[in-house]
Design an enzyme around this catalytic site. Structure first.
Site, mmCIF file in Angstrom:
data_model
loop_
_atom_site.group_PDB
_atom_site.id
_atom_site.type_symbol
_atom_site.label_atom_id
_atom_site.label_comp_id
_atom_site.label_asym_id
_atom_site.label_seq_id
_atom_site.Cartn_x
_atom_site.Cartn_y
_atom_site.Cartn_z
ATOM 1 N N TYR A 42 2.891 3.063 1.271
ATOM 2 C CA TYR A 42 3.494 1.954 2.012
ATOM 3 C C TYR A 42 5.011 2.044 2.143
ATOM 4 O O TYR A 42 5.646 1.051 2.470
ATOM 5 C CB TYR A 42 3.112 0.627 1.354
ATOM 6 C CG TYR A 42 1.625 0.432 1.228
ATOM 7 C CD1 TYR A 42 0.771 0.616 2.321
ATOM 8 C CD2 TYR A 42 1.056 0.079 0.011
ATOM 9 C CE1 TYR A 42 -0.596 0.455 2.205
ATOM 10 C CE2 TYR A 42 -0.319 -0.094 -0.113
ATOM 11 C CZ TYR A 42 -1.134 0.091 0.980
ATOM 12 O OH TYR A 42 -2.491 -0.072 0.863
ATOM 13 N N SER A 114 -3.139 -2.316 -6.136
ATOM 14 C CA SER A 114 -3.876 -2.045 -4.905
ATOM 15 C C SER A 114 -4.012 -0.533 -4.711
ATOM 16 O O SER A 114 -4.499 0.150 -5.599
ATOM 17 C CB SER A 114 -3.196 -2.735 -3.723
ATOM 18 O OG SER A 114 -4.062 -2.824 -2.619
ATOM 19 N N TYR A 115 -3.559 0.015 -3.571
ATOM 20 C CA TYR A 115 -3.715 1.453 -3.364
ATOM 21 C C TYR A 115 -3.000 2.231 -4.453
ATOM 22 O O TYR A 115 -3.486 3.265 -4.910
ATOM 23 C CB TYR A 115 -3.186 1.866 -1.992
ATOM 24 C CG TYR A 115 -3.563 3.289 -1.615
ATOM 25 C CD1 TYR A 115 -4.618 3.536 -0.742
ATOM 26 C CD2 TYR A 115 -2.884 4.392 -2.133
ATOM 27 C CE1 TYR A 115 -4.983 4.831 -0.395
ATOM 28 C CE2 TYR A 115 -3.242 5.685 -1.797
ATOM 29 C CZ TYR A 115 -4.287 5.904 -0.927
ATOM 30 O OH TYR A 115 -4.647 7.194 -0.603
ATOM 31 N N TRP A 161 -6.052 -4.118 6.944
ATOM 32 C CA TRP A 161 -5.433 -2.983 6.252
ATOM 33 C C TRP A 161 -5.210 -1.814 7.198
ATOM 34 O O TRP A 161 -4.126 -1.230 7.224
ATOM 35 C CB TRP A 161 -6.312 -2.547 5.081
ATOM 36 C CG TRP A 161 -5.698 -1.447 4.262
ATOM 37 C CD1 TRP A 161 -4.643 -1.544 3.400
ATOM 38 C CD2 TRP A 161 -6.098 -0.067 4.254
ATOM 39 N NE1 TRP A 161 -4.370 -0.318 2.847
ATOM 40 C CE2 TRP A 161 -5.244 0.601 3.350
ATOM 41 C CE3 TRP A 161 -7.105 0.643 4.908
ATOM 42 C CZ2 TRP A 161 -5.372 1.968 3.090
ATOM 43 C CZ3 TRP A 161 -7.217 2.002 4.645
ATOM 44 C CH2 TRP A 161 -6.364 2.652 3.743
ATOM 45 N N ASP A 252 -8.164 -12.577 -6.475
ATOM 46 C CA ASP A 252 -7.895 -11.257 -5.908
ATOM 47 C C ASP A 252 -9.170 -10.648 -5.348
ATOM 48 O O ASP A 252 -10.252 -10.820 -5.916
ATOM 49 C CB ASP A 252 -7.317 -10.328 -6.983
ATOM 50 C CG ASP A 252 -7.099 -8.927 -6.460
ATOM 51 O OD1 ASP A 252 -6.557 -8.789 -5.345
ATOM 52 O OD2 ASP A 252 -7.480 -7.957 -7.146
ATOM 53 N N HIS A 283 -4.065 -11.459 -4.322
ATOM 54 C CA HIS A 283 -3.769 -10.030 -4.234
ATOM 55 C C HIS A 283 -2.267 -9.788 -4.071
ATOM 56 O O HIS A 283 -1.683 -10.082 -3.023
ATOM 57 C CB HIS A 283 -4.518 -9.395 -3.067
ATOM 58 C CG HIS A 283 -4.462 -7.900 -3.094
ATOM 59 N ND1 HIS A 283 -5.103 -7.146 -4.040
ATOM 60 C CD2 HIS A 283 -3.816 -7.015 -2.295
ATOM 61 C CE1 HIS A 283 -4.873 -5.868 -3.826
ATOM 62 N NE2 HIS A 283 -4.089 -5.757 -2.767
#
Length: 572
Positions: A42, A114-115, A161, A252, A283
């Protein structure tokens, strides 16, 4: 130590010659320091991702080198981006590179949500020898744990996303930074401005915001088919020998996945090396106000119990594992910390799930205290009671209103008053008598539902609600089951009108139903656009447009004792 060196675009060459680039923050003073690393898609230089979660400057002042790297194929890094495909080998190579830097002491920890929680788990499975501890937050499970909604697409999350987080840089790399990309960026911005309407487009595999960009079509297809972020060997267990601090949120979208990571790593390794914290968080959102509820200042990630914050959690964890030769957690610390809603208090526990849990069924009834027409919820099992019916129209689905969701910009998540939803004729409402004494519910929650339908396939949804004395009805957790995948397999089992028992996994929560509050269970057949609507035809709206109405019948009698199984924690 008061001065910090910042080095930008620091190269790291992978085993196949591809170069990944990182920003390095490190102490100006001489010496060697442990490294904490995160790898994300990101943009390592975008403060919302590089500085929002933890403060890298505080980490450096605490005696660490902080490395934030663009993963393969994203922003400054070379190569092609395919989520999950290279994260194991690239994670291994990056960890060992970081350990070899002249200012590194050879010990590496990883962090991120997250990722960039996923990238830790991939690296963990690759087992680089210099990786000593991780802090995976609000992330998925890649080891094969059964936490997915079989056959159901997390539609809004998937589309948000791919369009918001992936498409801009992905298309820039494909098209160059010229006039064509400028028009592409305008298209993406316009589509994001209207994403709520775009979620309604079917068939959704031909989603116009992506289909207009040929370069994205294959990636989107793989995303819908769950072919991304999948380890080549899903059966490969995580090693619990690597200490991990798992951070989760009750609201989340990865709640169950994160808890399962903790459970699995506690089983395969040493439980003393694993910690879990679950807050009233959404989240990537650690505020004290989530959705429409305020949980108190000390619920936030900036003031956890009034004593610490998210960055200090990381510092304490890494101080123990990267600066000392520790083999277990300090003996005065319990491995699990949870925030219990209702009483709005933090507390520590020795395990998850809690051993003292009393799994207690609350049964559905035709007549009860609900202010609406559907029925009651009680500890008493049902007798021969009439069933309840509603018509589910996929062209008019129940709208998503709160929950553990990942919508654009985090909108619509968390606890929200459900009364408007409960006015719908396709939502059945079962409510208990008001509590006389506080009742704590903490742990995994499931609904056992007996139902029939006149459709060859359909969905059933369930939502657990805390009803306030003034009528406000806040969602705690929810779930969905797709009828033809009711056995949890990918083998379709069509319906023929029979009465079928369904298990609906509501994941988990921790909440005290205070005196005067009631427990409520909603039953319906849709939650859109969180989940794709079931067209009731045996097909899906992924690749078809035909929809038909379905008449749903819910049974709660002595032969079909539909209930929600609550993990009740006895009062001390």
């Amino acid at each position: 130590m008061s001065e910090i060196i910042v080095e930008r675009e620091v190269p790291c060459v992978m085993r196949d010659g591809v170069t990944l680039y990182a920003t390095v923050y490190r102490p100006k003073s001489e010496g060697q320091f442990p490294v904490v690393l995160t790898r994300l898609p990101y943009n390592k230089n975008l403060p919302n991702f590089s500085h929002r979660y933890i403060d890298p400057m505080r980490m450096v002042l605490g005696g660490y080198v902080v490395i934030i790297q663009d993963v393969r194929g994203r922003f400054a890094s070379e190569g092609e981006f395919e989520p999950g495909k290279y994260e194991a080998q690239d994670g291994y190579d990056t960890v060992e590179w970081a350990a070899s830097l002249p200012y590194s002491n050879g010990k590496v920890g990883m962090f991120g949500l997250s990722y960039y929680g996923f990238t830790q788990l991939y690296a963990l499975q690759a087992a680089p020898p210099s990786l000593k501890a991780i802090v995976p937050a609000m992330t998925g499970n890649i080891s094969g744990q059964d936490v997915d909604r079989h056959g159901v697409c997390d539609l809004a999350s998937a589309q948000t996303w791919i369009l918001d987080s992936v498409a801009p840089d992905y298309l820039k790399r494909q098209q160059g930074n010229g006039e064509k990309y400028a028009e592409t960026l305008k298209d993406i911005t316009n589509d994001l401005n209207h994403i709520d309407e775009w979620h309604k487009h079917i068939p959704f595999e031909n989603w116009p915001p992506i289909m207009k960009h040929p370069e994205m079509r294959e990636l989107y297809k793989k995303h819908l088919n769950s072919e991304l972020l999948t380890h080549p060997d899903r059966s490969a267990p995580y090693t619990g020998e690597i200490p991990a601090y798992h951070i989760a949120g009750w609201y989340d979208n990865f709640l169950a996945h994160t808890i399962k990571n903790f459970e699995e790593m506690s089983t395969t390794g040493s439980v003393n090396n694993q910690k879990l914290i679950i807050g009233a968080w959404a989240h990537g959102v650690f505020h004290s106000e989530i959705g429409e509820r305020f949980f108190g200042i000390n619920s936030s990630g900036d003031s956890i119990g009034g004593k610490e914050d998210i960055t200090s959690l990381h510092l304490d964890w890494f101080n123990f594992w990267l600066k000392e030769d520790g083999t277990s957690l300090p003996t005065d610390e319990e491995p699990v910390r949870i925030f219990t809603m209702g009483v709005n208090e933090w507390r520590s526990e020795k395990e998850w799930p809690l051993q003292r849990t009393v799994y207690t069924p609350f049964y559905l009834h035709s007549e009860g205290t609900a202010h609406l027409e559907s029925g009651g919820l009680s500890l008493e099992g049902p007798d021969d009671e009439p069933q309840d019916q509603y018509v589910y129209d996929p062209e008019d689905p129940v709208p998503t209103h709160g929950g553990g969701i990942l919508f654009y910009n985090g909108r619509n998540s968390g606890p929200r008053d459900q009364r408007k939803i409960e006015e719908r004729k396709d939502v059945l409402v079962y409510t208990s008598e008001p509590m006389v004494d506080p009742l704590e519910v903490t742990g995994w929650i499931k609904v056992q539902l007996w139902a029939s339908t006149d459709a060859p396939d359909t969905d059933f949804t369930a939502k657990l609600i805390d009803v306030y004395p003034d009528g406000r009805a806040y969602n705690l957790t929810d779930g969905i089951v797709r009828a033809k995948y009711r056995e949890g397999s990918e083998e379709k089992a069509p319906l023929t009108g029979e009465i079928v028992p369904y298990e609906i996994d509501l994941w988990a929560t921790s909440n005290v139903f205070l005196p005067g509050h009631s427990i409520r269970l909603e039953i319906s057949s849709s939650n859109f656009p969180r989940y794709d609507v079931n067209p009731n035809t045996g097909n899906t709206t992924k690749d078809t447009v035909e929809m038909v109405k379905a008449t749903q019948t819910i049974y709660h009698d002595s032969q079909h004792p539909s209930h929600v199984l609550l993990p009740v924690i006895p009062a001390k």
